[in-house]
Design an enzyme around this catalytic site. Structure first.
Site, short mmCIF file in Angstrom:
data_model
loop_
_atom_site.label_atom_id
_atom_site.label_comp_id
_atom_site.label_asym_id
_atom_site.label_seq_id
_atom_site.Cartn_x
_atom_site.Cartn_y
_atom_site.Cartn_z
N GLU A 189 91.76 39.75 19.38
CA GLU A 189 92.35 40.09 20.35
C GLU A 189 91.59 39.84 21.64
O GLU A 189 91.07 40.35 22.82
CB GLU A 189 92.28 42.27 20.40
CG GLU A 189 93.08 42.64 19.35
CD GLU A 189 92.96 43.84 18.88
OE1 GLU A 189 93.79 45.13 19.01
OE2 GLU A 189 92.40 44.18 20.26
N GLU B 220 97.91 44.01 13.19
CA GLU B 220 97.68 45.19 12.81
C GLU B 220 98.66 46.12 13.09
O GLU B 220 98.59 46.24 13.89
CB GLU B 220 96.33 45.61 13.99
CG GLU B 220 94.57 45.06 13.59
CD GLU B 220 93.67 45.09 14.46
OE1 GLU B 220 93.82 46.33 15.66
OE2 GLU B 220 93.03 45.14 14.96
#
Length: 574
Positions: A150, A226
């Site tokens: 991320e 995710e």
């Protein structure tokens, strides 16, 4: 041979959809890996994903601890018939202490700066042979390795990401690489690497998120790295409201995407929980994550299937290669309830003096990092100079819990005190921030200590690291506790005829940490909402004594109503 085509993942040229579940080896006792991996298979998954926490394996620079655990977990995944996705970081977030980065790191984090890249390179060269020798093109389970994590939510150093990609290839990673980012355009554009598979993370709104991913990567396999099927919990939160995520999972699969369910099984933090700054720009209230990482996952913290498990299993079943396996037998539970009232106690000051790293004197309050404390607490001592009239003693910028004692009496910060007062400040880390721009914050008294507007100097600081309480202890002045739940280290023992999984509770106790047979079960806190700690069955001894250690940090004055009772263990119900 595993690879990627224009639209699909390929195994020996055959399209395959990755149906993965997040299960972190470091949050599950090794003796229960096989059961949890079997639960993933029974859920309908063909893959497992795990992060790797750098700080767990290199607590001090150059001192490594059980790096081979990752390899053993990947072997267990292969034995269970699962592919594996490895996300080595170096930053992982994961609601883990400092996002997995070691507390000893200095300088700009997550950039091309040599103060960061040099230790990263050393760490990856130590870690990644565990992955390289278990890649799919060598007959192993590893099919994807992630570059950073991320990154688009944090930084924009494209040269750093390219350097990290090159390092992974240099150490021998030959399977496809990937990145993962949130569903905003600025996150995806900031965190992706040309030529590297991009994936997306979200909890709802799959159509919009997948469209955002396609704007960045029109070609290549479509994957949700995710899919947040639940969420984590902070101390002081309301009890978690369970949510049904099966419909969103159905939408993801209906769009033709591969998926990694985050979390399929969360497990427990074991004292390594991180913290967050709330608010859009992470500059509001500081909140600490609980010891439990149940995450409202389909497989709960104790490894049992939930209603969500059965709903998701129905969604996943049509995508399986054949009939889904039956659920594995549940692990054994503790034979009967146990009640332990610790009879031995040592005052907190004596514990710090005997177990800590020795007192250090300095003009300014040394940080936790200066004292080598990743997780734990520090006792700061100083004397208010005089003569002078009573003035408020202030502690700017304390990010954790700080308890103040003046001449041996507990007082609130800001209490006026005069010259000659002897002050003790006990600062307890609630975990380092694991996400956002405050990553890498220093612990301790970063703003110093002010008497009115004047800085005070002349500190004597003594650290106490959590890891110092895990093994054999030096001779401590154990006596009977003066009152139930007194501040300090409590010790008790118990026996059981049948070892197994249990829930541990401390009714009436304030705040602290629990160890069973040297294993840290995590933090307890009367603030809630968590009321019990999970005890993995392999930690319990069926023969001989079990040793329980409780480090109580609040004491009776830190608890509203009642007094500390016996520590209770009850069997996990099937």
């Amino acid at each position: 041979m595993f690879g990627t085509g224009e639209r699909d993942f390929l195994v020996d040229g055959r399209p395959v959809r990755l149906l993965s579940g997040a299960l972190h080896y470091f949050r599950v006792h090794e003796g229960q890996w096989a059961h949890r991996l079997g639960m993933l298979r029974a859920l309908g998954l063909n893959c497992v994903e795990t992060y790797v926490p750098w700080n767990l394996h290199e607590p001090e620079r150059g001192r490594y601890e059980d790096v081979a655990a990752l390899g053993r977990f990947l072997d267990a995944a292969a034995e269970a018939g699962l592919y594996a996705i490895v996300r080595p970081g170096p930053y992982i977030c994961a609601e883990w202490e400092n996002g997995g980065l070691p507390a000893w790191l200095r300088g700009p984090l997550r950039t091309r700066d040599a103060s960061f890249t040099e230790p990263v390179a050393e760490w990856f060269r130590r870690l990644l042979p565990q992955v390289v020798e278990r890649q799919a093109d060598r007959g192993g389970p590893v099919v994807l390795v992630q570059v950073e994590n991320e990154y688009g939510s944090y930084g924009s150093d494209a040269l750093y990401l390219r350097w990290l990609e090159g390092l992974l290839r240099e150490v021998g990673v030959t399977v496809p690489l990937c990145t993962s980012d949130g569903p905003e355009d600025w996150m995806l554009s900031g965190g992706t690497v040309p030529g590297v598979l991009a994936t997306v993370n979200f909890g709802s709104g799959s159509a919009e998120a997948l469209a955002a991913l396609r704007r960045v990567r029109p070609e290549g396999p479509l994957m949700v790295m995710e899919f947040w099927c639940g969420w984590f919990t902070h101390w002081g939160d309301e009890a978690v409201e369970r949510r049904d995520a099966a419909a969103e999972l159905r939408a993801i699969l209906g769009a033709g995407a591969s998926v990694n369910i985050y979390m399929a099984h969360g497990g427990s933090n074991g004292g390594w929980e991180g913290a967050n700054r709330l608010g859009e720009w992470q500059d509001e209230a500081y909140t600490a994550t609980t010891a439990s990482y149940d995450y409202d996952a389909p497989i709960d913290e104790a490894g049992r299937p939930t209603r969500k498990f059965h709903l998701m299993r129905e969604v996943l079943a049509p995508y399986a290669d054949g009939p889904l396996p039956e659920l594995p037998a549940a692990p054994p539970a503790l034979g009967a309830e146990v009640s332990v009232r610790p009879a031995a106690w040592a005052p907190l000051g004596a514990v710090v003096d005997a177990v800590g790293g020795g007192e250090r004197e300095s003009a300014w309050a040394p940080s936790f990092e200066d004292l080598g404390v990743d997780r734990g607490l520090v006792r700061y001592r100083l004397r208010v100079p005089g003569p002078r009239a009573p003035l408020p003693l202030r502690l700017p910028e304390v990010r954790d819990l700080c308890e103040m004692y003046v001449d041996g009496v507990r007082v609130a910060p800001g209490t006026p005190m005069g010259g000659g007062a002897e002050v003790e400040l006990w600062v307890e880390s609630l975990g380092r921030v694991n996400y956002g721009p405050r990553l890498g914050e220093s612990k301790g008294l970063p703003g110093g200590v002010l008497h009115a507007t004047q800085y005070l100097h002349g500190f004597r600081a003594t650290p106490l690291r959590l890891r110092d309480l895990e093994g054999a202890l030096p001779a401590l002045p154990f006596t009977a506790p003066p009152v139930a739940g007194a501040r300090g280290l409590h010790r008790g023992t118990f026996t059981t005829a049948a070892a197994g999984d249990a829930w541990l509770s401390l009714p009436g106790w304030g705040r602290g940490f629990v160890w069973l047979n040297g294993v840290c079960l995590g933090r307890y806190w009367s603030e809630g909402p968590q009321r019990e700690l999970f005890v993995p069955g392999p930690v319990v001894r069926a023969e001989g004594e079990n040793e329980l250690r409780v480090l109580e940090l609040a004491g009776p004055e830190g608890v509203d109503g009642g007094e500390a009772g016996a520590v209770r263990l009850r069997p996990v119900e099937g």
